[in-house]
Design a protein around this motif. Structure first.
Motif, PDB file in Angstrom:
ATOM      1  N   ALA A 111      21.302  -0.403  31.709  1.00  0.00           N
ATOM      2  CA  ALA A 111      22.685  -0.770  32.021  1.00  0.00           C
ATOM      3  C   ALA A 111      22.774  -1.476  33.370  1.00  0.00           C
ATOM      4  N   LEU A 112      22.015  -0.983  34.362  1.00  0.00           N
ATOM      5  CA  LEU A 112      22.013  -1.625  35.677  1.00  0.00           C
ATOM      6  C   LEU A 112      21.489  -3.053  35.581  1.00  0.00           C
ATOM      7  N   ARG A 113      20.381  -3.239  34.869  1.00  0.00           N
ATOM      8  CA  ARG A 113      19.810  -4.583  34.760  1.00  0.00           C
ATOM      9  C   ARG A 113      20.775  -5.546  34.075  1.00  0.00           C
ATOM     10  N   ARG A 114      21.422  -5.092  32.995  1.00  0.00           N
ATOM     11  CA  ARG A 114      22.346  -5.968  32.274  1.00  0.00           C
ATOM     12  C   ARG A 114      23.541  -6.340  33.141  1.00  0.00           C
ATOM     13  N   LEU A 115      24.052  -5.356  33.877  1.00  0.00           N
ATOM     14  CA  LEU A 115      25.206  -5.620  34.739  1.00  0.00           C
ATOM     15  C   LEU A 115      24.831  -6.609  35.839  1.00  0.00           C
ATOM     16  N   ALA A 116      23.701  -6.393  36.479  1.00  0.00           N
ATOM     17  CA  ALA A 116      23.279  -7.303  37.546  1.00  0.00           C
ATOM     18  C   ALA A 116      23.049  -8.714  37.005  1.00  0.00           C
ATOM     19  N   ASP A 117      22.422  -8.820  35.845  1.00  0.00           N
ATOM     20  CA  ASP A 117      22.195 -10.138  35.258  1.00  0.00           C
ATOM     21  C   ASP A 117      23.506 -10.825  34.900  1.00  0.00           C
ATOM     22  N   ARG A 118      24.470 -10.053  34.423  1.00  0.00           N
ATOM     23  CA  ARG A 118      25.772 -10.618  34.077  1.00  0.00           C
ATOM     24  C   ARG A 118      26.443 -11.251  35.291  1.00  0.00           C
ATOM     25  N   HIS A 119      26.210 -10.654  36.452  1.00  0.00           N
ATOM     26  CA  HIS A 119      26.808 -11.184  37.685  1.00  0.00           C
ATOM     27  C   HIS A 119      25.860 -12.100  38.454  1.00  0.00           C
ATOM     28  N   GLY A 120      24.655 -12.271  37.946  1.00  0.00           N
ATOM     29  CA  GLY A 120      23.692 -13.125  38.631  1.00  0.00           C
ATOM     30  C   GLY A 120      23.221 -12.568  39.957  1.00  0.00           C
ATOM     31  N   LYS A 121      23.049 -11.225  40.024  1.00  0.00           N
ATOM     32  CA  LYS A 121      22.677 -10.548  41.273  1.00  0.00           C
ATOM     33  C   LYS A 121      21.372  -9.766  41.105  1.00  0.00           C
ATOM     34  N   PRO A 122      20.678  -9.491  42.207  1.00  0.00           N
ATOM     35  CA  PRO A 122      19.584  -8.519  42.161  1.00  0.00           C
ATOM     36  C   PRO A 122      20.117  -7.125  41.853  1.00  0.00           C
ATOM     37  N   ALA A 123      19.254  -6.269  41.331  1.00  0.00           N
ATOM     38  CA  ALA A 123      19.608  -4.886  40.994  1.00  0.00           C
ATOM     39  C   ALA A 123      18.784  -3.936  41.841  1.00  0.00           C
ATOM     40  N   TRP A 124      19.468  -3.034  42.537  1.00  0.00           N
ATOM     41  CA  TRP A 124      18.789  -2.051  43.380  1.00  0.00           C
ATOM     42  C   TRP A 124      19.139  -0.643  42.931  1.00  0.00           C
ATOM     43  N   LEU A 125      18.163   0.241  43.043  1.00  0.00           N
ATOM     44  CA  LEU A 125      18.393   1.675  42.907  1.00  0.00           C
ATOM     45  C   LEU A 125      18.588   2.230  44.311  1.00  0.00           C
ATOM     46  N   GLY A 126      19.841   2.473  44.679  1.00  0.00           N
ATOM     47  CA  GLY A 126      20.131   2.963  46.020  1.00  0.00           C
ATOM     48  C   GLY A 126      19.683   4.389  46.244  1.00  0.00           C
ATOM     49  N   GLU A 127      19.623   5.167  45.160  1.00  0.00           N
ATOM     50  CA  GLU A 127      19.128   6.546  45.249  1.00  0.00           C
ATOM     51  C   GLU A 127      18.584   6.986  43.908  1.00  0.00           C
ATOM     52  N   ILE A 128      17.387   7.520  43.919  1.00  0.00           N
ATOM     53  CA  ILE A 128      16.867   8.337  42.827  1.00  0.00           C
ATOM     54  C   ILE A 128      16.164   9.522  43.481  1.00  0.00           C
ATOM     55  N   GLY A 129      16.075  10.618  42.769  1.00  0.00           N
ATOM     56  CA  GLY A 129      15.370  11.752  43.331  1.00  0.00           C
ATOM     57  C   GLY A 129      15.645  13.037  42.589  1.00  0.00           C
ATOM     58  N   LEU A 130      14.944  14.067  42.977  1.00  0.00           N
ATOM     59  CA  LEU A 130      15.188  15.440  42.537  1.00  0.00           C
ATOM     60  C   LEU A 130      14.378  16.348  43.439  1.00  0.00           C
ATOM     61  N   ARG A 131      14.762  17.609  43.447  1.00  0.00           N
ATOM     62  CA  ARG A 131      14.041  18.586  44.255  1.00  0.00           C
ATOM     63  C   ARG A 131      12.617  18.802  43.734  1.00  0.00           C
ATOM     64  N   SER A 132      11.744  19.205  44.627  1.00  0.00           N
ATOM     65  CA  SER A 132      10.396  19.614  44.205  1.00  0.00           C
ATOM     66  C   SER A 132      10.453  21.100  43.888  1.00  0.00           C
ATOM     67  N   ALA A 133      11.215  21.428  42.836  1.00  0.00           N
ATOM     68  CA  ALA A 133      11.476  22.820  42.474  1.00  0.00           C
ATOM     69  C   ALA A 133      11.402  22.990  40.967  1.00  0.00           C
TER      70      ALA A 133
END
Length: 336
Positions: free
Chosen positions: A239-261
């Motif tokens: 979804a991120l890639r399609r949205l960015a392509d629709r607007h002609g912009k780069p796509a960034w993941l500003g945050e991904i993560g999870l606890r080491s638990a």
């Protein structure tokens, strides 16, 4: 500095604009051959920006393979419906200035990424029921944001986020003039970090920014359900890639993560304060490895892990929080 993003000065942009008015906005970033990797780095009181410890932490982040770092000034409001937002004491102007400079000295490109802190809630809970409160909040937010943008410009940051996960505000008309004001003081790349792909689809001002960004912590299922992990990640990143392509912009993941638990895949957003669990650094590494692999497959240009601390001794194998420092997951930053 490493990577494909030049530090654009206002003088450079204005000189170019004299020849071509279309260059008044920074040029779009070309897709790099390899995805840029980085971390959201939080200032630890034990290692304030500008200290030897903080400089060592930036050096170790670069040594782990990161190209970029997101620095987080926190704005504060007492509750979700309180329009009296303030800059607060978490990373004020002088220490943000030191942090950006320390990061640049370590060879890292910097994204300045302000967050709104709401005690026992989150930025997405900010909402008001009357227009006067909206106007008051946006006036306070603008003052804090422009101060951060000025500091980012002064110190050599290459990118600036106008907001993070403010999902109940992002349909407001105040964002348009606010973006124009930020452009006047910051000459680099602008983004907004939407709360997952669903909010990103509702944002109406991507065409006024340079990068489409999201933070995303979808439920992934059980620790052994790799098919479920992949399906959830594919939905968000596709979804991120399609949205960015629709607007002609780069796509960034500003945050991904999870606890080491243990069990962290069920609710990746869950903090250590919300649930006690034994350490499981291997699970954290496996999940982040998949995020990076799928992001590369979707040609995502940059991905920032949550998180890294200014204390070089942060994290560690027995730590069960989000930081990837001194854990197997930190090695993923160097995997291109």
């Amino acid at each position: 500095m490493r990577g494909p993003f030049p530090v654009l000065t206002r003088r450079t942009l204005l000189a170019a604009a004299a020849a071509s008015p279309a260059l008044l906005s920074p040029p779009l970033l070309a897709r790099p051959d390899a995805m840029l990797t980085g971390a959201n780095l939080i200032e630890d009181p034990a290692a304030p920006f500008g200290s030897g410890k903080a400089r060592e932490s930036f050096r170790l982040l670069a040594e782990a393979g990161a190209n970029m770092v997101a620095l987080i000034p926190f704005f504060w409001q007492a509750h979700a419906a309180d329009p009296n937002l303030v800059r607060g004491s978490a990373l004020p102007r002088d220490r943000l200035r030191r942090g950006v400079r320390d990061a640049v000295d370590a060879g890292l490109q910097v994204l300045v990424k302000p967050h709104v802190w709401v005690p026992e809630r989150w930025a997405g809970s900010v909402v008001f029921t009357d227009e006067s409160a909206w106007k008051q909040w946006f006036a306070a937010y603008e003052a804090a944001l422009l101060e951060c943008a000025e500091t980012a410009q002064e110190t050599g940051a290459v990118a600036f986020s106008i907001g993070t996960e403010l999902e109940q505000t992002s349909a407001r008309p105040e964002w348009i003039p606010l973006i124009e004001k930020v452009r006047r003081v910051f000459a680099g790349q602008l983004t907004y970090v939407a709360h997952n792909a669903a909010e990103a689809e509702r944002v109406g001002f991507w065409d006024r920014l340079d990068i489409v960004s999201i933070s995303t912590y979808p439920p992934l299922g059980t620790a052994t359900d790799r098919h479920g992990w992949r399906a959830a990640m594919e939905r968000e990143l596709g979804a991120l890639r399609r949205l960015a392509d629709r607007h002609g912009k780069p796509a960034w993941l500003g945050e991904i993560g999870l606890r080491s638990a243990r069990g962290a895949t069920r609710k990746p957003w869950e903090s250590a304060e919300e649930r006690a669990a034994p350490a499981d650094p291997g699970l954290q590494r496996d999940v982040l490895q998949m995020w990076f692999d799928i992001a590369r497959a979707h040609a995502i240009e940059a991905a920032f892990v949550w998180r890294w601390l200014s204390d070089p001794g942060g994290g560690g194998i027995q730590d069960t929080d989000f930081t990837i420092q001194n854990k197997p997951a930190q090695d993923l930053l160097g995997t291109r």
